[in-house]
Design a protein around this motif. Structure first.
Motif, PDB file in Angstrom:
ATOM      1  N   LYS A 156      -2.888  34.203  41.114  1.00 39.36           N
ATOM      2  CA  LYS A 156      -4.231  34.156  42.555  1.00 39.36           C
ATOM      3  C   LYS A 156      -5.009  33.789  41.961  1.00 39.36           C
ATOM      4  CE  LYS A 156      -0.769  37.479  45.217  1.00 39.36           C
ATOM      5  NZ  LYS A 156      -0.894  38.736  45.756  1.00 39.36           N
ATOM      6  N   GLY A 157      -5.674  32.764  41.679  1.00 41.16           N
ATOM      7  CA  GLY A 157      -7.118  32.509  41.001  1.00 41.16           C
ATOM      8  C   GLY A 157      -7.554  33.121  39.726  1.00 41.16           C
ATOM      9  N   HIS A 172     -13.986  31.431  34.055  1.00 35.56           N
ATOM     10  CA  HIS A 172     -14.954  31.426  34.480  1.00 35.56           C
ATOM     11  C   HIS A 172     -13.673  30.482  35.968  1.00 35.56           C
ATOM     12  CE1 HIS A 172     -18.886  31.897  33.445  1.00 35.56           C
ATOM     13  NE2 HIS A 172     -18.785  31.356  32.539  1.00 35.56           N
ATOM     14  N   ARG A 173     -14.475  30.802  36.735  1.00 35.33           N
ATOM     15  CA  ARG A 173     -13.102  30.326  38.080  1.00 35.33           C
ATOM     16  C   ARG A 173     -12.884  28.611  37.706  1.00 35.33           C
ATOM     17  NH1 ARG A 173     -10.139  31.759  40.781  1.00 35.33           N
ATOM     18  NH2 ARG A 173     -11.425  33.067  41.898  1.00 35.33           N
ATOM     19  N   PHE A 193      -5.312  25.927  34.786  1.00 31.79           N
ATOM     20  CA  PHE A 193      -4.002  26.064  36.005  1.00 31.79           C
ATOM     21  C   PHE A 193      -3.588  24.515  36.210  1.00 31.79           C
ATOM     22  CE2 PHE A 193      -2.332  26.791  40.105  1.00 31.79           C
ATOM     23  CZ  PHE A 193      -0.830  27.614  39.495  1.00 31.79           C
ATOM     24  N   GLY A 194      -4.367  24.205  36.327  1.00 30.55           N
ATOM     25  CA  GLY A 194      -4.198  22.153  36.625  1.00 30.55           C
ATOM     26  C   GLY A 194      -3.163  21.546  35.682  1.00 30.55           C
ATOM     27  N   LYS A 195      -3.456  21.971  34.480  1.00 35.37           N
ATOM     28  CA  LYS A 195      -2.575  21.252  32.723  1.00 35.37           C
ATOM     29  C   LYS A 195      -1.702  22.449  32.794  1.00 35.37           C
ATOM     30  CE  LYS A 195      -6.671  19.797  30.238  1.00 35.37           C
ATOM     31  NZ  LYS A 195      -7.470  19.835  29.327  1.00 35.37           N
TER      32      LYS A 195
END
Length: 172
Positions: free
Chosen positions: A69-70, A102-103, A110-112
């Motif tokens: 959830k980020g 940091h966001r 998360f993308g990787k």
């Protein structure tokens, strides 16, 4: 000529010379994973957990980082309960701990992880030069069995070279 020595400045300088004080290192991570990228992050701890860290009673074995959830969380890190802490308030030793990133960094990693099937593993926990507990995490790819064998061979060759060099210097 009245010169005053500021002792506070000397303490700060001595702390800066010691870049950090290592609490614990996850040695198995270097063997099991190929480290691609590292990052220093903060960690949310209770007071008794900070006391355990100061007593070096922290274990990162079998711990991992997951993004949900980020937000980034550290799972399975063991902060031992000390005998002299409050007995009524004793947090779970293996509880999930939030990591402070940091966001943009969370989104990038998360993308990787999602696209390249990578893992995020903790490498070490330490006090930085400001005496704040930091966690070093890494974006890593799991090694295959033959890679692990190769790293063991390299380690053994390096050890033999060191011992032969030591023996050669001893003979002189």
């Amino acid at each position: 000529m009245n010169t005053k020595i500021n002792f506070k400045d000397k303490r700060v300088q001595s702390r800066e010379n010691n870049a950090y004080k290592l609490i614990n290192k996850h040695k198995k991570a270097y063997f099991d994973y190929e480290i691609l990228e590292t990052l220093e992050v903060g960690i949310v701890l209770f007071g008794s957990e900070v006391k355990a860290a100061r007593a070096l009673a922290v274990n990162l074995k079998d711990s991992f980082v997951r993004i949900m959830k980020g937000e980034a969380f550290l799972f399975n890190a063991h902060f031992s309960a000390l005998t002299h802490t409050n007995t009524h308030f004793r947090p779970d030793e293996r509880r999930t701990r939030k990591l402070l990133l940091h966001r943009r960094q969370i989104d990038k990693w998360f993308g990787k992880v999602a696209t390249q099937s990578l893992a995020i593993v903790p490498l070490s926990i330490y006090f930085n030069h400001k005496n704040i507990i930091k966690l070093e995490i890494a974006l890593a790819r799991g090694k295959k069995l033959y890679d692990k064998r190769e790293s063991l061979k390299q380690k053994e060759l390096k050890k033999e070279a060191q011992s032969s060099l030591k023996n050669a210097l001893k003979g002189l």
